[in-house]
Write a protein that holds these residues in place. Sequence first.
Motif, PDB file in Angstrom:
ATOM      1  N   GLU A  69     -43.564-125.451  92.224  1.00 47.64           N
ATOM      2  CA  GLU A  69     -43.692-126.350  91.072  1.00 47.64           C
ATOM      3  C   GLU A  69     -45.115-126.323  90.518  1.00 47.64           C
ATOM      4  N   LEU A  70     -46.109-126.242  91.397  1.00 46.00           N
ATOM      5  CA  LEU A  70     -47.494-126.110  90.941  1.00 46.00           C
ATOM      6  C   LEU A  70     -47.668-124.834  90.121  1.00 46.00           C
ATOM      7  N   ALA A  71     -47.070-123.749  90.602  1.00 46.76           N
ATOM      8  CA  ALA A  71     -47.188-122.469  89.897  1.00 46.76           C
ATOM      9  C   ALA A  71     -46.507-122.525  88.533  1.00 46.76           C
ATOM     10  N   GLU A  72     -45.347-123.157  88.473  1.00 46.03           N
ATOM     11  CA  GLU A  72     -44.631-123.265  87.197  1.00 46.03           C
ATOM     12  C   GLU A  72     -45.457-124.013  86.162  1.00 46.03           C
ATOM     13  N   LYS A  73     -46.142-125.066  86.591  1.00 46.05           N
ATOM     14  CA  LYS A  73     -46.980-125.840  85.666  1.00 46.05           C
ATOM     15  C   LYS A  73     -48.228-125.055  85.262  1.00 46.05           C
ATOM     16  N   GLU A  74     -48.822-124.367  86.232  1.00 44.23           N
ATOM     17  CA  GLU A  74     -50.071-123.658  85.970  1.00 44.23           C
ATOM     18  C   GLU A  74     -49.854-122.423  85.101  1.00 44.23           C
ATOM     19  N   PHE A  75     -48.721-121.752  85.325  1.00 45.52           N
ATOM     20  CA  PHE A  75     -48.456-120.499  84.613  1.00 45.52           C
ATOM     21  C   PHE A  75     -47.299-120.670  83.632  1.00 45.52           C
ATOM     22  N   ILE A  76     -47.330-121.771  82.894  1.00 45.16           N
ATOM     23  CA  ILE A  76     -46.234-122.103  81.991  1.00 45.16           C
ATOM     24  C   ILE A  76     -46.030-121.035  80.921  1.00 45.16           C
ATOM     25  N   ASP A  77     -47.092-120.331  80.553  1.00 42.71           N
ATOM     26  CA  ASP A  77     -46.984-119.301  79.518  1.00 42.71           C
ATOM     27  C   ASP A  77     -46.704-117.913  80.101  1.00 42.71           C
ATOM     28  N   MET A  78     -46.658-117.823  81.430  1.00 47.50           N
ATOM     29  CA  MET A  78     -46.410-116.530  82.068  1.00 47.50           C
ATOM     30  C   MET A  78     -44.918-116.344  82.297  1.00 47.50           C
ATOM     31  N   LYS A  79     -44.439-115.137  82.111  1.00 47.48           N
ATOM     32  CA  LYS A  79     -43.029-114.850  82.354  1.00 47.48           C
ATOM     33  C   LYS A  79     -42.696-115.111  83.821  1.00 47.48           C
ATOM     34  N   MET A  80     -41.592-115.823  84.039  1.00 47.80           N
ATOM     35  CA  MET A  80     -41.169-116.133  85.401  1.00 47.80           C
ATOM     36  C   MET A  80     -40.869-114.846  86.166  1.00 47.80           C
ATOM     37  N   PRO A  81     -41.409-114.672  87.364  1.00 51.91           N
ATOM     38  CA  PRO A  81     -41.117-113.463  88.146  1.00 51.91           C
ATOM     39  C   PRO A  81     -39.636-113.393  88.517  1.00 51.91           C
ATOM     40  N   ASP A  82     -39.158-112.195  88.792  1.00 52.14           N
ATOM     41  CA  ASP A  82     -37.781-112.043  89.265  1.00 52.14           C
ATOM     42  C   ASP A  82     -37.583-112.876  90.524  1.00 52.14           C
ATOM     43  N   GLY A  83     -36.529-113.685  90.529  1.00 52.21           N
ATOM     44  CA  GLY A  83     -36.278-114.551  91.680  1.00 52.21           C
ATOM     45  C   GLY A  83     -37.041-115.856  91.640  1.00 52.21           C
ATOM     46  N   GLY A  84     -37.832-116.071  90.575  1.00 55.83           N
ATOM     47  CA  GLY A  84     -38.586-117.315  90.455  1.00 55.83           C
ATOM     48  C   GLY A  84     -39.891-117.279  91.224  1.00 55.83           C
ATOM     49  N   TRP A  85     -40.615-118.373  91.145  1.00 56.35           N
ATOM     50  CA  TRP A  85     -41.901-118.459  91.837  1.00 56.35           C
ATOM     51  C   TRP A  85     -41.699-118.645  93.335  1.00 56.35           C
ATOM     52  N   THR A  86     -42.567-118.042  94.112  1.00 53.66           N
ATOM     53  CA  THR A  86     -42.613-118.215  95.565  1.00 53.66           C
ATOM     54  C   THR A  86     -44.079-118.306  95.976  1.00 53.66           C
ATOM     55  N   PRO A  87     -44.366-118.875  97.151  1.00 55.87           N
ATOM     56  CA  PRO A  87     -45.752-118.870  97.637  1.00 55.87           C
ATOM     57  C   PRO A  87     -46.321-117.455  97.729  1.00 55.87           C
ATOM     58  N   GLU A  88     -45.471-116.484  98.083  1.00 58.87           N
ATOM     59  CA  GLU A  88     -45.936-115.102  98.194  1.00 58.87           C
ATOM     60  C   GLU A  88     -46.398-114.568  96.841  1.00 58.87           C
ATOM     61  N   ARG A  89     -45.685-114.947  95.782  1.00 57.58           N
ATOM     62  CA  ARG A  89     -46.070-114.488  94.443  1.00 57.58           C
ATOM     63  C   ARG A  89     -47.411-115.098  94.026  1.00 57.58           C
ATOM     64  N   VAL A  90     -47.635-116.351  94.396  1.00 57.64           N
ATOM     65  CA  VAL A  90     -48.924-116.979  94.102  1.00 57.64           C
ATOM     66  C   VAL A  90     -50.044-116.238  94.838  1.00 57.64           C
ATOM     67  N   THR A  91     -49.770-115.847  96.081  1.00 56.08           N
ATOM     68  CA  THR A  91     -50.764-115.087  96.848  1.00 56.08           C
ATOM     69  C   THR A  91     -51.019-113.723  96.212  1.00 56.08           C
ATOM     70  N   ASP A  92     -49.958-113.072  95.734  1.00 56.11           N
ATOM     71  CA  ASP A  92     -50.125-111.775  95.068  1.00 56.11           C
ATOM     72  C   ASP A  92     -51.070-111.893  93.874  1.00 56.11           C
ATOM     73  N   LEU A  93     -50.903-112.964  93.090  1.00 56.52           N
ATOM     74  CA  LEU A  93     -51.780-113.170  91.937  1.00 56.52           C
ATOM     75  C   LEU A  93     -53.217-113.435  92.387  1.00 56.52           C
TER      76      LEU A  93
END
Length: 323
Positions: A198-222
């Motif tokens: 939910e934090l990622a969705e708010k922070e990256f509201i203008d970014m295209k949602m990754p396949d499968g939605g946001w995950t902690p791993e995706r936040v780490t990748d960024l």
Amino acid sequence: MTSVNRSKPTAVGIDFGGTSVKISSLSNLLSDQREEPKILLTSDFKTVDSLTSEMVKTVNQFMKEDEVVAVGCGVPGLVDFDNGHIHMLTNVPGWNDVALKDILEKELNIPIFVDNDANCMAYAEYRYGAARGCSNVVALTLGTGIGGGLIIDGKLYRGSNFAAGELGNFSIDYQGPENTYGLKGALECYMGNKQICELAEKEFIDMKMPDGGWTPERVTDLALEGNIAAIAIWDQIADWLASALASTAWLLNPDAFVVGGGVAKAGHFLFDPLTEKIKNQVSDVISNDLKILPAFFGNESGMIGSSAQALDCWKKENNQTSS
């Protein structure tokens, strides 16, 4: 399953989860040439009897190959450790008020030890993992929820009613949102997998949602790509977690905190600010020797901890020394 050395007693560990039940022996789990554990899908078994029957069948396979003297079982819920009685399990329908120890001992004729899965994780890290050599350890798993286990003076501390160590219910804001128990500002309200997404969705509201939605791993990748906002998310998570762990450090003065689960895979993005924030909130007397460590074991910690605890309990009852 290949033949193994029967000259040393071992125990079988059962890691009972909402998705699967993983079973293996401690001797196999600690071997350099270990085989994959036996995995049962929890959803394939509609009754307690059907699943426990398959557990018994699987343990019997290990007993044919090894000198199995005890079985440990880690479960996701409230357990009376002395009696091996499950009060309730999280996300496993039909498993309330189950005398698992009695059921398995009747069929296997060896001692059975049933404990909370976070306690098993703590024991695995204390005996063979990141906190080996420490006497006082606070271990926690960060994933869908937050679980915790306490080692005090070299022994698991479960509390008067076997409910100690639930760090997810530690309040970090007396005016915060209420959890399911009505506790305001509980840590679990801020930093489970769902909350991080939910934090990622708010922070990256203008970014295209990754396949499968946001995950902690995706936040780490960024964060690994140098994304400042992603790094800031992990800094915020570290801030909340440090608030709870610093208070715990004042209360228990542990040798080490061990952090496991999916969130811990954030690595230095979590552990560097977490270490600094904890040490800034406690006395040097506490912080000088305090270790904040990532868990050594991953998904196998439940099997290792439950089987290690079962074997150590068996050795104690039979006046043998734990190694």
